[in-house]
Design a protein around this motif. Structure first.
Motif: not given
Length: 271
Positions: A180-196
């Motif tokens: 079982i693996a979990s991670t973050l998807s490379r989308t504009l939404k993830s950039y906005a929420l997970a990083i910014l």
């Protein structure tokens, strides 16, 4: 299913490995950064607060996927009893401990010595028997030790070569075992929420925790899993509810998500 460990308490591996070893698929800077935060793994209001909040939803997915993949009976307080489970990149033990409470015989490996020490101390204080080791997945796979299930949560986005990492992780599984693996998807939404959002606006995690170009879409992660001989059997997104501060499983895989994959069993020889 493999036989239970004779003893599942250890602070260090038989052969200690280093993130600087050429054979280890790891980023020394990432290991050092997490090791520097080791004293705060169990501070639910500190740098690892998001992981504490993610815990119940992730555990729900892990429990259900292992039970489904291994054909276990979903009953009682310890449905994972006798399952040998590997936590790859176990950090301070935020996932290892609840899985141990569900009955699994847990081995947690991490390359940050400080994190392993913190995890071992916390488990010991709680009366839990967990085999924590400063060990690389490469070293463990080469040792021949095999597990019924493995988890690598929020790990693949921190390694230089996720495809090679997953192939090595698959080697540590018994045939028919589940990863079982979990991670973050490379989308504009993830950039906005997970990083910014998470790093710069809300400051949930330290700046620089994530590198967006290392995120993997569900299709990319599935391709890596298939190449490693693992067949994806279950996928779920993780969605945050601001009002309650809770995470839940959902169909939205645009930011955080999990995939469960089963290792192919050898074909039976013709009789």
């Amino acid at each position: 299913m493999s036989k239970p460990l004779a003893s599942n308490v250890s602070a260090k591996p038989a052969r200690k490995t280093s993130p600087g070893d050429a054979s280890v698929n790891a980023d020394p800077a990432e290991i050092a950064r997490f090791g520097g935060l080791a004293a705060r793994w169990w501070d639910a209001d500190g740098e690892f607060r998001p992981l504490h909040q993610l815990g119940p939803a992730r555990l729900q997915f892990i429990r259900g996927t292992i039970i489904q993949a291994l054909g276990l009976e979903d009953a009682g307080l310890k449905p994972l009893k006798s399952i040998r489970l590997l936590d790859i990149g176990s950090g301070g033990g935020l996932v290892s401990e609840p899985l141990a409470r569900l009955g699994a015989q847990v081995t947690g490996i991490d390359l940050a010595e400080e994190s392993v020490a913190a995890a071992h101390a916390h488990a010991t204080a709680g009366g839990l028997m967990i085999d924590y080791r400063v060990q690389s997945i490469e070293d463990l796979a080469d040792s021949g030790e095999r597990f019924d299930a493995a988890v690598c949560l929020e790990v693949v986005e921190h390694v230089p070569d996720p495809g090679a990492f997953l192939k090595t992780a698959a080697q540590a599984l018994e045939p028919g075992g589940v990863l079982i693996a979990s991670t973050l998807s490379r989308t504009l939404k993830s950039y906005a929420l997970a990083i910014l959002g998470a790093e710069y606006v809300l400051r949930w995690v330290p700046r620089g925790t994530h590198q967006w170009d290392r995120f993997l879409t569900p299709d990319e992660l599935s391709e890596h899993l298939n190449a490693a001989g693992l067949t994806p059997i279950r996928t779920s997104g993780l969605t945050y509810e601001p009002r309650s501060g809770r995470w839940s499983l959902s169909n939205d895989t645009d930011v955080n998500y999990l995939i469960g994959a089963k290792k192919l069993e050898p074909s039976r020889a013709p009789q």
